[in-house]
Design a protein around this motif. Structure first.
Motif, PDB file in Angstrom:
ATOM      1  N   MET A   1       0.814  -1.215   0.000  1.00 47.18           N
ATOM      2  CA  MET A   1       0.000   0.000   0.000  1.00 47.18           C
ATOM      3  C   MET A   1       0.845   1.262   0.000  1.00 47.18           C
ATOM      4  SD  MET A   1      -1.711  -0.148   3.829  1.00 47.18           S
ATOM      5  CE  MET A   1      -1.909  -1.905   4.026  1.00 47.18           C
ATOM      6  N   VAL A   2       0.290   2.264  -0.654  1.00 47.85           N
ATOM      7  CA  VAL A   2       0.867   3.606  -0.712  1.00 47.85           C
ATOM      8  C   VAL A   2      -0.258   4.572  -0.379  1.00 47.85           C
ATOM      9  CG1 VAL A   2       1.902   5.351  -2.216  1.00 47.85           C
ATOM     10  CG2 VAL A   2       2.592   2.956  -2.427  1.00 47.85           C
ATOM     11  N   HIS A   3       0.013   5.550   0.481  1.00 49.38           N
ATOM     12  CA  HIS A   3      -1.036   6.487   0.883  1.00 49.38           C
ATOM     13  C   HIS A   3      -1.640   7.161  -0.344  1.00 49.38           C
ATOM     14  CE1 HIS A   3      -3.250   9.659   2.815  1.00 49.38           C
ATOM     15  NE2 HIS A   3      -3.149   8.944   3.933  1.00 49.38           N
ATOM     16  N   PRO A   4      -2.972   7.272  -0.385  1.00 48.33           N
ATOM     17  CA  PRO A   4      -3.634   7.858  -1.553  1.00 48.33           C
ATOM     18  C   PRO A   4      -3.170   9.283  -1.869  1.00 48.33           C
ATOM     19  CG  PRO A   4      -5.257   7.116   0.076  1.00 48.33           C
ATOM     20  CD  PRO A   4      -3.920   6.794   0.616  1.00 48.33           C
ATOM     21  N   ASP A   5      -2.796  10.049  -0.853  1.00 48.37           N
ATOM     22  CA  ASP A   5      -2.335  11.426  -1.089  1.00 48.37           C
ATOM     23  C   ASP A   5      -1.028  11.477  -1.863  1.00 48.37           C
ATOM     24  OD1 ASP A   5      -4.488  12.228   0.424  1.00 48.37           O
ATOM     25  OD2 ASP A   5      -3.309  12.812   2.177  1.00 48.37           O
ATOM     26  N   THR A   6      -0.285  10.377  -1.882  1.00 49.64           N
ATOM     27  CA  THR A   6       1.025  10.373  -2.537  1.00 49.64           C
ATOM     28  C   THR A   6       1.032   9.547  -3.814  1.00 49.64           C
ATOM     29  OG1 THR A   6       1.892   8.472  -1.303  1.00 49.64           O
ATOM     30  CG2 THR A   6       2.147  10.645  -0.282  1.00 49.64           C
ATOM     31  N   GLN A   7      -0.116   8.989  -4.184  1.00 46.69           N
ATOM     32  CA  GLN A   7      -0.155   8.176  -5.398  1.00 46.69           C
ATOM     33  C   GLN A   7       0.161   9.044  -6.613  1.00 46.69           C
ATOM     34  OE1 GLN A   7      -3.161   5.252  -5.703  1.00 46.69           O
ATOM     35  NE2 GLN A   7      -2.419   4.347  -3.824  1.00 46.69           N
ATOM     36  N   GLY A   8       0.865   8.448  -7.560  1.00 48.33           N
ATOM     37  CA  GLY A   8       1.305   9.175  -8.739  1.00 48.33           C
ATOM     38  C   GLY A   8       2.672   9.812  -8.566  1.00 48.33           C
ATOM     39  N   SER A   9       3.244   9.660  -7.381  1.00 44.23           N
ATOM     40  CA  SER A   9       4.551  10.258  -7.088  1.00 44.23           C
ATOM     41  C   SER A   9       5.705   9.301  -7.365  1.00 44.23           C
ATOM     42  CB  SER A   9       4.610  10.686  -5.621  1.00 44.23           C
ATOM     43  OG  SER A   9       4.537   9.538  -4.780  1.00 44.23           O
ATOM     44  N   GLY A  10       5.385   8.066  -7.741  1.00 46.01           N
ATOM     45  CA  GLY A  10       6.417   7.062  -7.961  1.00 46.01           C
ATOM     46  C   GLY A  10       6.724   6.226  -6.739  1.00 46.01           C
ATOM     47  N   HIS A  11       6.028   6.493  -5.622  1.00 49.66           N
ATOM     48  CA  HIS A  11       6.301   5.735  -4.401  1.00 49.66           C
ATOM     49  C   HIS A  11       6.005   4.243  -4.556  1.00 49.66           C
ATOM     50  CE1 HIS A  11       7.394   9.295  -2.397  1.00 49.66           C
ATOM     51  NE2 HIS A  11       6.280   9.574  -1.746  1.00 49.66           N
ATOM     52  N   GLY A  12       4.963   3.900  -5.304  1.00 47.71           N
ATOM     53  CA  GLY A  12       4.636   2.489  -5.493  1.00 47.71           C
ATOM     54  C   GLY A  12       5.741   1.750  -6.226  1.00 47.71           C
ATOM     55  N   SER A  13       6.242   2.336  -7.287  1.00 45.33           N
ATOM     56  CA  SER A  13       7.343   1.715  -8.041  1.00 45.33           C
ATOM     57  C   SER A  13       8.600   1.627  -7.197  1.00 45.33           C
ATOM     58  CB  SER A  13       7.630   2.518  -9.311  1.00 45.33           C
ATOM     59  OG  SER A  13       6.513   2.496 -10.166  1.00 45.33           O
ATOM     60  N   THR A  14       8.867   2.676  -6.431  1.00 44.27           N
ATOM     61  CA  THR A  14      10.050   2.681  -5.566  1.00 44.27           C
ATOM     62  C   THR A  14       9.934   1.613  -4.488  1.00 44.27           C
ATOM     63  OG1 THR A  14      10.330   5.049  -5.978  1.00 44.27           O
ATOM     64  CG2 THR A  14      11.467   4.139  -4.073  1.00 44.27           C
ATOM     65  N   LEU A  15       8.746   1.484  -3.907  1.00 45.98           N
ATOM     66  CA  LEU A  15       8.511   0.456  -2.881  1.00 45.98           C
ATOM     67  C   LEU A  15       8.738  -0.937  -3.457  1.00 45.98           C
ATOM     68  CD1 LEU A  15       7.412  -0.349  -0.029  1.00 45.98           C
ATOM     69  CD2 LEU A  15       5.130  -0.328  -1.073  1.00 45.98           C
ATOM     70  N   MET A  16       8.210  -1.180  -4.661  1.00 44.51           N
ATOM     71  CA  MET A  16       8.344  -2.500  -5.259  1.00 44.51           C
ATOM     72  C   MET A  16       9.779  -2.782  -5.695  1.00 44.51           C
ATOM     73  SD  MET A  16       5.454  -3.683  -4.658  1.00 44.51           S
ATOM     74  CE  MET A  16       5.662  -5.253  -5.480  1.00 44.51           C
ATOM     75  N   ALA A  17      10.513  -1.771  -6.109  1.00 39.14           N
ATOM     76  CA  ALA A  17      11.930  -1.963  -6.453  1.00 39.14           C
ATOM     77  C   ALA A  17      12.721  -2.333  -5.205  1.00 39.14           C
ATOM     78  CB  ALA A  17      12.501  -0.705  -7.098  1.00 39.14           C
ATOM     79  N   GLU A  18      12.407  -1.693  -4.092  1.00 37.85           N
ATOM     80  CA  GLU A  18      13.082  -2.039  -2.835  1.00 37.85           C
ATOM     81  C   GLU A  18      12.711  -3.450  -2.401  1.00 37.85           C
ATOM     82  OE1 GLU A  18      15.531  -1.334   0.646  1.00 37.85           O
ATOM     83  OE2 GLU A  18      15.517  -0.708  -1.445  1.00 37.85           O
ATOM     84  N   ALA A  19      11.460  -3.839  -2.610  1.00 34.69           N
ATOM     85  CA  ALA A  19      11.040  -5.204  -2.275  1.00 34.69           C
ATOM     86  C   ALA A  19      11.819  -6.224  -3.099  1.00 34.69           C
ATOM     87  CB  ALA A  19       9.542  -5.371  -2.502  1.00 34.69           C
ATOM     88  N   ALA A  20      12.016  -5.948  -4.384  1.00 35.89           N
ATOM     89  CA  ALA A  20      12.785  -6.868  -5.233  1.00 35.89           C
ATOM     90  C   ALA A  20      14.237  -6.930  -4.773  1.00 35.89           C
ATOM     91  CB  ALA A  20      12.703  -6.432  -6.696  1.00 35.89           C
ATOM     92  N   ARG A  21      14.803  -5.771  -4.439  1.00 37.37           N
ATOM     93  CA  ARG A  21      16.192  -5.745  -3.965  1.00 37.37           C
ATOM     94  C   ARG A  21      16.331  -6.568  -2.681  1.00 37.37           C
ATOM     95  NH1 ARG A  21      19.538  -3.791  -0.459  1.00 37.37           N
ATOM     96  NH2 ARG A  21      17.983  -2.665   0.745  1.00 37.37           N
ATOM     97  N   LEU A  22      15.418  -6.353  -1.752  1.00 31.11           N
ATOM     98  CA  LEU A  22      15.467  -7.094  -0.493  1.00 31.11           C
ATOM     99  C   LEU A  22      15.167  -8.576  -0.708  1.00 31.11           C
ATOM    100  CD1 LEU A  22      13.759  -4.542   1.899  1.00 31.11           C
ATOM    101  CD2 LEU A  22      16.142  -5.317   1.977  1.00 31.11           C
TER     102      LEU A  22
END
Length: 174
Positions: free
Chosen positions: A95-116
């Protein structure tokens, strides 16, 4: 602003409340994280409390994303609890807070998940997606592929059944 990640934080009462608040906000904005709006904190705690136990007592792991000091993203690395599936894990409650959607946070979160995931020794990550929201397109852009679909598996309202879409990301050999 980029996200600052925290892995396996101490689940203090304050942090638990922040997570529940995020979960409520995401759910009430239509996010597919286990609920259908409207939802309140007491509704979320029914699922959150056992989820927190799986994190605090193991074997699940929590990844938080902060924009400044504000919690805006999270996901859970859910262990399969089965030795024949130890080489991959399920990502839950992405999940990404709705106020921040479209900021790239979702992609960044998933990239970190793949790295981890690679760092944890996983060869793949799995996520399930609620059909009808177009979320599978987001995951496909990140390299996930649809590997299955359970037709009508999610009943979000009477007469509104949605497919549960199974998405898979190969991380390569550990």
């Amino acid at each position: 602003m980029s996200l600052r990640f925290v892995l396996d934080p101490d689940l203090t009462p304050r942090l638990r409340a922040e997570i529940v608040d995020l979960w409520v906000d995401v759910s009430n904005a239509g996010g597919a994280v286990g609920f259908v709006p409207p939802v309140e904190a007491d509704d979320v705690r029914v699922i959150a409390d056992p989820t927190f136990a799986g994190i605090a007592d193991g074997p699940d792991r929590l990844l938080l994303g902060y924009d400044g000091d504000r919690l805006v993203a999270l996901l859970i690395f859910s262990d399969n609890r089965f030795p024949l599936k130890a080489h991959w894990c399920v990502l839950k409650r992405v999940m990404v807070h709705p106020d921040t959607q479209g900021s790239g946070h979702g992609s960044t979160l998933m990239a970190e998940a793949a790295r981890l995931g690679r760092a944890f020794g996983h060869e793949a990550l799995h996520v399930t997606v609620r059909g009808g929201l177009g979320l599978e397109k987001f995951y496909a852009r990140l390299g996930y592929r649809e590997v299955g679909r359970l037709p009508g598996a999610l009943r979000v309202a009477p007469g509104d059944d949605r497919d549960e879409i199974l998405m898979w990301l190969d991380l390569g050999p550990a």
